[in-house]
Scaffold this motif. Structure first.
Motif, PDB file in Angstrom:
ATOM      1  N   TYR A  59       1.074  -0.738   0.397  1.00 37.34           N
ATOM      2  CA  TYR A  59       0.290  -0.126  -0.185  1.00 37.34           C
ATOM      3  C   TYR A  59       0.856   1.248   0.305  1.00 37.34           C
ATOM      4  O   TYR A  59       2.099   1.275   0.936  1.00 37.34           O
ATOM      5  CB  TYR A  59      -0.736  -0.158   1.308  1.00 37.34           C
ATOM      6  CG  TYR A  59      -1.690   1.245   1.665  1.00 37.34           C
ATOM      7  CD1 TYR A  59      -3.013   1.165   0.079  1.00 37.34           C
ATOM      8  CD2 TYR A  59      -1.362   2.388   2.149  1.00 37.34           C
ATOM      9  CE1 TYR A  59      -3.712   2.126   0.597  1.00 37.34           C
ATOM     10  CE2 TYR A  59      -2.307   3.734   2.428  1.00 37.34           C
ATOM     11  CZ  TYR A  59      -3.576   3.201   1.113  1.00 37.34           C
ATOM     12  OH  TYR A  59      -4.497   4.440   1.614  1.00 37.34           O
ATOM     13  N   ARG A  60       0.361   2.236  -0.748  1.00 40.26           N
ATOM     14  CA  ARG A  60       1.199   3.453  -0.928  1.00 40.26           C
ATOM     15  C   ARG A  60      -0.089   4.458  -1.319  1.00 40.26           C
ATOM     16  O   ARG A  60      -0.505   4.838  -2.086  1.00 40.26           O
ATOM     17  CB  ARG A  60       2.361   3.249  -2.216  1.00 40.26           C
ATOM     18  CG  ARG A  60       3.591   1.805  -1.887  1.00 40.26           C
ATOM     19  CD  ARG A  60       4.604   3.232  -0.967  1.00 40.26           C
ATOM     20  NE  ARG A  60       5.353   2.052  -1.076  1.00 40.26           N
ATOM     21  CZ  ARG A  60       5.332   1.032  -0.221  1.00 40.26           C
ATOM     22  NH1 ARG A  60       4.743   0.849   0.758  1.00 40.26           N
ATOM     23  NH2 ARG A  60       6.867   0.209   0.133  1.00 40.26           N
ATOM     24  N   ASP A  61       0.176   5.583  -0.087  1.00 43.19           N
ATOM     25  CA  ASP A  61       0.037   6.511  -0.559  1.00 43.19           C
ATOM     26  C   ASP A  61       0.431   7.414   0.056  1.00 43.19           C
ATOM     27  O   ASP A  61       0.540   8.510   1.494  1.00 43.19           O
ATOM     28  CB  ASP A  61      -1.732   6.199  -0.222  1.00 43.19           C
ATOM     29  CG  ASP A  61      -2.803   8.201   0.160  1.00 43.19           C
ATOM     30  OD1 ASP A  61      -2.348   9.403   0.559  1.00 43.19           O
ATOM     31  OD2 ASP A  61      -3.975   7.155  -0.622  1.00 43.19           O
ATOM     32  N   PRO A  62       0.619   8.808  -0.429  1.00 44.08           N
ATOM     33  CA  PRO A  62       1.499   9.753  -0.020  1.00 44.08           C
ATOM     34  C   PRO A  62       1.140  11.033   0.648  1.00 44.08           C
ATOM     35  O   PRO A  62       1.443  11.202   1.995  1.00 44.08           O
ATOM     36  CB  PRO A  62       2.054  11.278  -1.436  1.00 44.08           C
ATOM     37  CG  PRO A  62       2.538   9.505  -2.467  1.00 44.08           C
ATOM     38  CD  PRO A  62       0.451   9.040  -2.365  1.00 44.08           C
ATOM     39  N   GLY A  63       0.118  10.824   0.689  1.00 41.55           N
ATOM     40  CA  GLY A  63      -0.440  11.873   1.967  1.00 41.55           C
ATOM     41  C   GLY A  63      -0.927  10.665   3.099  1.00 41.55           C
ATOM     42  O   GLY A  63      -0.214  11.492   4.110  1.00 41.55           O
ATOM     43  N   VAL A  64      -0.918   9.391   3.406  1.00 41.96           N
ATOM     44  CA  VAL A  64      -0.565   8.610   4.683  1.00 41.96           C
ATOM     45  C   VAL A  64       0.442   9.433   5.343  1.00 41.96           C
ATOM     46  O   VAL A  64       0.933   9.093   6.002  1.00 41.96           O
ATOM     47  CB  VAL A  64      -1.862   7.406   4.168  1.00 41.96           C
ATOM     48  CG1 VAL A  64      -1.117   6.017   5.317  1.00 41.96           C
ATOM     49  CG2 VAL A  64      -2.859   7.452   3.503  1.00 41.96           C
ATOM     50  N   ASP A  65       1.495   8.987   4.228  1.00 38.77           N
ATOM     51  CA  ASP A  65       1.985   8.529   4.831  1.00 38.77           C
ATOM     52  C   ASP A  65       3.025  10.012   5.051  1.00 38.77           C
ATOM     53  O   ASP A  65       3.815   9.970   6.634  1.00 38.77           O
ATOM     54  CB  ASP A  65       3.336   8.589   3.398  1.00 38.77           C
ATOM     55  CG  ASP A  65       4.083   7.188   2.584  1.00 38.77           C
ATOM     56  OD1 ASP A  65       3.307   6.038   3.222  1.00 38.77           O
ATOM     57  OD2 ASP A  65       3.850   7.041   1.835  1.00 38.77           O
ATOM     58  N   ALA A  66       2.779  11.312   4.512  1.00 41.76           N
ATOM     59  CA  ALA A  66       2.614  12.860   5.505  1.00 41.76           C
ATOM     60  C   ALA A  66       2.114  12.643   6.549  1.00 41.76           C
ATOM     61  O   ALA A  66       2.909  13.340   7.528  1.00 41.76           O
ATOM     62  CB  ALA A  66       2.241  12.755   4.454  1.00 41.76           C
ATOM     63  N   ALA A  67       0.669  11.706   6.571  1.00 44.02           N
ATOM     64  CA  ALA A  67       0.254  12.149   7.887  1.00 44.02           C
ATOM     65  C   ALA A  67       0.700  11.320   8.976  1.00 44.02           C
ATOM     66  O   ALA A  67       0.996  11.642   9.878  1.00 44.02           O
ATOM     67  CB  ALA A  67      -1.155  11.417   7.448  1.00 44.02           C
ATOM     68  N   ILE A  68       1.427  10.173   8.725  1.00 46.30           N
ATOM     69  CA  ILE A  68       2.110   9.242   9.371  1.00 46.30           C
ATOM     70  C   ILE A  68       3.071   9.985  10.547  1.00 46.30           C
ATOM     71  O   ILE A  68       3.660  10.019  11.236  1.00 46.30           O
ATOM     72  CB  ILE A  68       1.963   8.483   9.227  1.00 46.30           C
ATOM     73  CG1 ILE A  68       1.199   7.225   8.940  1.00 46.30           C
ATOM     74  CG2 ILE A  68       3.199   7.386  10.333  1.00 46.30           C
ATOM     75  CD1 ILE A  68       1.794   5.881   8.387  1.00 46.30           C
ATOM     76  N   ALA A  69       3.737  10.686   9.328  1.00 48.57           N
ATOM     77  CA  ALA A  69       5.802  12.019   9.993  1.00 48.57           C
ATOM     78  C   ALA A  69       4.671  12.705  10.516  1.00 48.57           C
ATOM     79  O   ALA A  69       5.366  12.964  11.121  1.00 48.57           O
ATOM     80  CB  ALA A  69       5.144  11.842   7.891  1.00 48.57           C
ATOM     81  N   LYS A  70       3.931  13.602  10.094  1.00 46.92           N
ATOM     82  CA  LYS A  70       3.238  14.570  10.884  1.00 46.92           C
ATOM     83  C   LYS A  70       2.846  14.518  12.324  1.00 46.92           C
ATOM     84  O   LYS A  70       3.382  14.898  12.894  1.00 46.92           O
ATOM     85  CB  LYS A  70       2.181  15.217   9.765  1.00 46.92           C
ATOM     86  CG  LYS A  70       2.184  17.081  10.772  1.00 46.92           C
ATOM     87  CD  LYS A  70       0.925  17.624  10.181  1.00 46.92           C
ATOM     88  CE  LYS A  70       0.859  18.600  10.802  1.00 46.92           C
ATOM     89  NZ  LYS A  70      -0.138  19.503   9.928  1.00 46.92           N
ATOM     90  N   ALA A  71       2.559  13.350  12.257  1.00 51.28           N
ATOM     91  CA  ALA A  71       1.495  12.546  13.931  1.00 51.28           C
ATOM     92  C   ALA A  71       2.763  12.005  14.821  1.00 51.28           C
ATOM     93  O   ALA A  71       2.367  12.569  16.165  1.00 51.28           O
ATOM     94  CB  ALA A  71       0.561  12.160  13.287  1.00 51.28           C
ATOM     95  N   SER A  72       3.572  11.288  14.306  1.00 51.21           N
ATOM     96  CA  SER A  72       4.879  10.902  14.648  1.00 51.21           C
ATOM     97  C   SER A  72       5.067  12.347  15.205  1.00 51.21           C
ATOM     98  O   SER A  72       6.104  11.541  16.341  1.00 51.21           O
ATOM     99  CB  SER A  72       5.403  10.158  13.801  1.00 51.21           C
ATOM    100  OG  SER A  72       5.150   8.657  13.418  1.00 51.21           O
ATOM    101  N   ALA A  73       5.317  13.500  14.480  1.00 51.15           N
ATOM    102  CA  ALA A  73       6.491  14.545  15.066  1.00 51.15           C
ATOM    103  C   ALA A  73       5.442  15.149  16.490  1.00 51.15           C
ATOM    104  O   ALA A  73       5.574  16.551  16.436  1.00 51.15           O
ATOM    105  CB  ALA A  73       7.540  15.362  13.886  1.00 51.15           C
TER     106      ALA A  73
END
Length: 205
Positions: free
Chosen positions: A128-142
């Protein structure tokens, strides 16, 4: 999908977001199968051997699949073999669906998302690949603030449900006890042993 539980405020954010998902029905499922076309073979679901609760749920899934025009076969390997299927593509050859019991550590979906949909996730078996999901996970992690984190991640959980990355079925019941001094639970599921959830409940007053 049940909403993650951290605080009353964050739970409401997740709950309100997940409430926007359509409930679905057998008739709608039949229409989707008719539109997509049923596969010319049975789908195969792997469930662990020796778990009567899971076997009964899987049997209900089989009956439901039949009602909407699909055929679902069960494969019942020993639990160790089922676990191997997550890491060895050869072992899961011919398997369409893998059963998994999982939980959100500390009430946050970050641990689950990191395991299943992040680019380097060990359980991202469908690639599964979704740039929006990846960006949200990275933002939430920080993001240390749990409310802000919930606002970032709630749409991700909705997106996961819409894309059927994980098909959540039910939350098993577990017997708990609460007194003025402590909170506890029978270890029906190993992940309860982490105890992360207990301090959040506290004790009876």
């Amino acid at each position: 999908m049940d909403p993650p539980i951290q605080t009353e405020e964050t739970s409401k954010i997740y709950k309100d977001a997940l409430a926007t998902l359509p409930k679905g029905s057998l008739d709608e499922a039949k229409q989707l199968v008719a539109q997509a076309g049923a596969p010319n073979r049975a789908l195969v679901l792997a469930i662990p051997e020796g778990n009567e609760e899971i076997r009964r749920v899987a049997t209900v899934l089989q009956a439901t699949a039949t009602q909407i025009g699909l055929e679902l076969d069960l494969r019942v390997p020993p639990p160790a073999d089922l676990n191997t299927m997550y890491y060895d593509a050869k072992q899961r050859k011919g398997i369409d669906l893998l059963w998994n019991n999982d939980t959100m550590a500390g009430g946050s979906p970050l641990s689950m998302l990191g395991s299943y949909v992040a680019p380097d996730a060990s359980n991202n078996l469908v690639n599964y690949r979704d740039p929006g999901v990846d960006a949200a996970i990275a933002k939430a992690s920080a993001t240390p603030d749990k409310v802000e984190q919930a606002e970032i991640l709630a749409p991700v959980l909705v997106k996961m449900a819409e894309d059927a990355v994980l098909i959540t079925l039910y939350t098993p019941n577990a017997n708990t006890f609460l007194s003025k001094r402590l909170t506890g639970v029978g270890l029906a599921y190993p992940f309860f042993a982490s105890g992360i959830w207990a301090p959040a409940i506290g004790s009876a007053r």
